[in-house]
Design an enzyme around this catalytic site. Structure first.
Site, PDB file in Angstrom:
ATOM      1  N   HIS A 102      -1.412   3.717   5.401  1.00 34.71           N
ATOM      2  CA  HIS A 102      -2.798   4.372   5.009  1.00 34.71           C
ATOM      3  C   HIS A 102      -3.106   5.026   6.052  1.00 34.71           C
ATOM      4  O   HIS A 102      -3.019   4.622   7.449  1.00 34.71           O
ATOM      5  CB  HIS A 102      -3.799   3.265   4.429  1.00 34.71           C
ATOM      6  CG  HIS A 102      -4.959   3.792   3.634  1.00 34.71           C
ATOM      7  ND1 HIS A 102      -5.628   4.707   4.252  1.00 34.71           N
ATOM      8  CD2 HIS A 102      -5.394   3.739   2.381  1.00 34.71           C
ATOM      9  CE1 HIS A 102      -6.608   4.958   3.340  1.00 34.71           C
ATOM     10  NE2 HIS A 102      -6.492   4.416   2.158  1.00 34.71           N
ATOM     11  N   THR A 130      -5.577   1.819  -5.318  1.00 33.24           N
ATOM     12  CA  THR A 130      -5.016   0.485  -5.224  1.00 33.24           C
ATOM     13  C   THR A 130      -5.677  -0.341  -6.420  1.00 33.24           C
ATOM     14  O   THR A 130      -4.840  -1.548  -6.896  1.00 33.24           O
ATOM     15  CB  THR A 130      -5.384  -0.299  -3.889  1.00 33.24           C
ATOM     16  OG1 THR A 130      -4.941   0.653  -2.792  1.00 33.24           O
ATOM     17  CG2 THR A 130      -5.289  -1.634  -3.659  1.00 33.24           C
ATOM     18  N   ASP A 178       1.524  -0.502  -4.915  1.00 28.62           N
ATOM     19  CA  ASP A 178       0.151  -0.396  -5.878  1.00 28.62           C
ATOM     20  C   ASP A 178       0.069   0.667  -6.598  1.00 28.62           C
ATOM     21  O   ASP A 178      -0.164   1.264  -7.665  1.00 28.62           O
ATOM     22  CB  ASP A 178      -0.988  -0.588  -4.953  1.00 28.62           C
ATOM     23  CG  ASP A 178      -1.266   0.331  -3.746  1.00 28.62           C
ATOM     24  OD1 ASP A 178      -0.101   0.881  -3.494  1.00 28.62           O
ATOM     25  OD2 ASP A 178      -2.059   0.161  -3.047  1.00 28.62           O
ATOM     26  N   HIS A 179       0.730   1.813  -5.910  1.00 27.87           N
ATOM     27  CA  HIS A 179       0.754   3.337  -6.493  1.00 27.87           C
ATOM     28  C   HIS A 179       1.360   4.100  -5.392  1.00 27.87           C
ATOM     29  O   HIS A 179       1.954   3.688  -4.350  1.00 27.87           O
ATOM     30  CB  HIS A 179      -0.752   3.865  -6.262  1.00 27.87           C
ATOM     31  CG  HIS A 179      -1.314   4.019  -5.196  1.00 27.87           C
ATOM     32  ND1 HIS A 179      -1.252   4.806  -4.246  1.00 27.87           N
ATOM     33  CD2 HIS A 179      -2.363   2.994  -4.601  1.00 27.87           C
ATOM     34  CE1 HIS A 179      -2.119   4.687  -3.344  1.00 27.87           C
ATOM     35  NE2 HIS A 179      -2.817   3.634  -3.486  1.00 27.87           N
ATOM     36  N   GLU A 203       0.885  -1.122   0.108  1.00 27.82           N
ATOM     37  CA  GLU A 203       0.048  -0.010   0.104  1.00 27.82           C
ATOM     38  C   GLU A 203       0.840   1.231  -0.115  1.00 27.82           C
ATOM     39  O   GLU A 203       1.767   1.602   0.871  1.00 27.82           O
ATOM     40  CB  GLU A 203      -0.930  -0.137   1.138  1.00 27.82           C
ATOM     41  CG  GLU A 203      -1.709   1.273   1.610  1.00 27.82           C
ATOM     42  CD  GLU A 203      -2.881   1.566   0.338  1.00 27.82           C
ATOM     43  OE1 GLU A 203      -2.784   2.784  -0.222  1.00 27.82           O
ATOM     44  OE2 GLU A 203      -3.512   0.601  -0.016  1.00 27.82           O
TER      45      GLU A 203
END
Length: 653
Positions: free
Chosen positions: A462, A330, A514-515, A290
């Site tokens: 996150h 995501t 994911d990013h 993440e």
């Protein structure tokens, strides 16, 4: 008209004026917030505030339609009655609660995404549990709710003191005048809604200028309405046969054999690197990390690295130091890895309908005898993950709260029990817990002698950035640096425990983000904020190395297949990056903007049939002349990807 608005309609006028003032003030706040990235020129400021005023008038005209309709239909004899007073006070109070909440939400959204409301905000409206819990854990919710109520009360008091209520209750205009006001309100609303769109302001080359000019409420409903864009209606296209011919040429190499027996023109056989050598069939654990930007691998906290374990892994793996993520969410990372396809405009395929029984990397693993599994520490209902992975051949391991998979999905779902959880926040269990679950399942699979592929989605990096205290030297909940370091700590602990397992020697670990943590910048697509780390660890018969050539996220798994010497069927856009004919490239897109990058050359497709080419100097995009061959490639790749999904040609059969 003047007397009308000073009397019965004074409340409408007061509401409209105050809303535009507050919305403009919020625009100024965002302008100061982005002071280092926005273009400080007269034309830019004119753009922001003129377009901003138009958007604000559009929104306020929509809000006042119920007001003016009520004032039209209520007979004059009921003016200043108890019913009339209750209705106007109720409507006025409700409007301000909604608006102040939206202002607060916009500030928190800007803090996270540096953008007005977009597709992400629409998604968040659907997944209320995760979002509300995240807000509770990230912000002092009682204080904020109390603040909204207090500000609303102050606004009503201020309105009362300005005699807006008194004037509204003391006037009895003729029905013809009331009809005129309502019709004028309606005409303004319909006209502005027809001439304005969320893209109207994107005439500016500076992304912040365009975003600040928008109105959050307008942007939200625009995104809600346009969550999928038909490619051929909004983007430049080629004859579809010509587009597929171009893509086939771009994908062709010495190991590719196209299979004309399939409806999908890209269906082909990828030959093994060395047919005389046996295939390798290790277990594969792929961790989609993440929000793990490449820049984090270089950052420090108190003069210490915040990613010591990832840095160590990078030194002893195949490390892709120049990889770029497909998108900024995501689900885009999942789409890129699982489907190996460029991002289609609008929502990710992970979130679309008819996204089951597609040909994914799971099909390749299944053909080689693997058991496919998807691990997620939250409820996989979020972002449609369970439906996508479950519908495409993965068994599900998640922290479900009672939601079930569709009966049409032929897969197993395993719930992560409370006893397996040491720490949990809005987005799910901590990374340590999900990795412990992976190890537990791997132990079981090893006993049954089943090779397995585990797709693992982490969550700890996150907002609200919380984790169990004492794990690292940064207090929980204090910011991104702590979340990054904890996520790194959990990966290190995961590998240390895995090394003691009998299945470790026959297991390859793939780590990829994911990013990036932040995707926003002043350009339409901020290229540097797509730069993500990726590494293949514990692969036998291949030397550790740093791969500095540009690599796309979609190339990662096809490259792994080739390194394992597999002969397999593909309809992926990704290729083996070690093939001598591989041309370095990457896809860098958003929901609307579709980018294609080759070195420092970046070309971007936009809706409204626009295309622009740039030179990227690591910080800025500088517009250049369009290369016809580059233009043909980007149109072909994105157009065919959208065409294949829209025409049900991505299915496994």
């Amino acid at each position: 008209m003047k007397s009308i608005f000073k009397n019965r309609y004074s409340l409408v006028l007061f509401f409209s004026t105050l809303f535009i003032f507050l919305s403009t003030s919020l625009r100024i706040v965002f302008l100061i917030w982005a002071k280092n990235d926005v273009e400080w020129s007269f034309s830019s400021m004119l753009h922001i505030f003129c377009y901003g005023l138009l958007y604000d008038i559009t929104v306020v005209s929509c809000f006042t339609i119920p007001f003016t309709l009520y004032l039209l239909i209520i007979p004059n004899r009921f003016i200043n009655s108890l019913f009339d007073q209750i209705m106007l006070y109720f409507m006025y109070t409700l409007y301000w609660i909604i608006l102040y909440f939206s202002f607060f939400a916009e500030i928190t959204f800007w803090d996270e995404f540096k953008s007005r409301f977009n597709f992400i905000a629409v998604d968040y409206l659907i997944y209320t549990y995760e979002v509300v819990k995240n807000i509770q854990e990230s912000y002092p919710l009682p204080l904020l709710i109390g603040g909204i109520i207090t500000i609303t009360a102050v606004t009503i008091y201020f309105t009362f003191k300005r005699n807006a209520f008194k004037n509204s209750f003391s006037s009895t205009p003729k029905w013809s005048k009331k009809l005129l006001v309502f019709c004028l309100n309606l005409v303004i609303t319909v006209t502005l809604l027809n001439i304005l769109s969320n893209e109207t302001t994107i005439q500016s080359k500076n992304r912040y200028t365009s975003e600040i000019a928008k109105n959050g409420i307008f942007s939200f409903f625009s995104a809600f309405r346009n969550n999928h864009l038909k490619f051929d209606e909004h983007y430049l296209t080629l004859p579809i046969s010509e587009a597929f011919a171009q893509v086939k040429t771009d994908l062709q190499d010495s190991k590719t054999r196209y299979d004309v027996a399939f409806k999908n023109p890209l269906r082909r056989t990828i030959l093994a690197n060395n047919p005389e050598q046996p295939e390798q069939k290790p277990n594969v654990i792929l961790v989609l990390m993440e929000s793990m930007s490449s820049s984090f691998l270089k950052e420090q906290y108190n003069e210490k690295s915040i990613t010591p374990n990832l840095n160590k892994i990078a030194d002893s793996s195949i490390f892709f130091s120049n990889m770029f993520a497909n998108g900024t969410r995501t689900v885009r990372g999942m789409e890129a890895i699982a489907l190996s396809i460029p991002p289609t405009p609008g929502n990710s395929i992970v979130k679309r309908v008819n996204n089951q029984n597609l040909y994914t990397i799971a099909n390749v693993f299944k053909d080689k005898g693997y058991q496919n599994m998807f691990f997620y520490g939250g409820d996989g209902y979020f972002d449609n993950m369970n439906a996508f992975f479950g519908g495409n051949g993965f068994d599900i391991y998640d922290r479900g709260r009672g939601s079930i998979l569709s009966d049409k999905i032929n897969t197993k779902r395993h719930n992560i029990d409370d006893k397996e959880v040491s720490f949990e926040n809005a987005w799910g269990i901590c990374d340590e817990d999900i990795y412990n679950k992976v190890i537990q399942v791997a132990d079981f699979k090893h006993k049954t002698k089943e090779p397995f592929f585990a797709f693992v989605m982490s969550t700890s990096n996150h907002k609200p950035y919380t984790y169990e205290e004492g794990k690292i030297d940064i207090p929980s909940g204090t910011g991104r640096a702590g979340a990054v370091k904890y996520s790194d700590y959990a990966i290190g602990k995961f590998l240390e425990e895995a090394k003691n397992k009998p299945w470790f020697e026959n297991t390859v670990f793939v780590f990829v983000a994911d990013h990036c943590a932040s995707s926003a910048g002043k350009d339409a697509i901020d290229v540097k904020n797509h730069h993500v780390p990726a590494m293949i660890y514990n692969l036998k018969n291949h030397p550790n190395e740093v791969v500095s050539k540009e690599v796309s996220q979609i190339d990662l798994v096809p490259t792994l297949f080739s390194l394992l010497n597999w002969n397999y069927t593909s309809q992926f856009y990704g290729k083996d990056i070690f093939d001598p004919q591989y041309q370095p490239h990457s896809y860098v897109g958003t929901y609307i903007k579709l980018g294609y990058k080759k070195g420092d050359d970046v070309i971007i497709l936009s809706d409204q049939m626009k295309i622009n080419q740039y030179k990227w100097d690591k910080n800025n995009l500088k517009e250049t002349a369009i290369d016809p061959s580059f233009k043909k490639s980007i149109i072909s790749h994105y157009q065919t990807a959208d065409y294949l999904f829209s025409n049900n040609l991505l299915q496994e059969k």
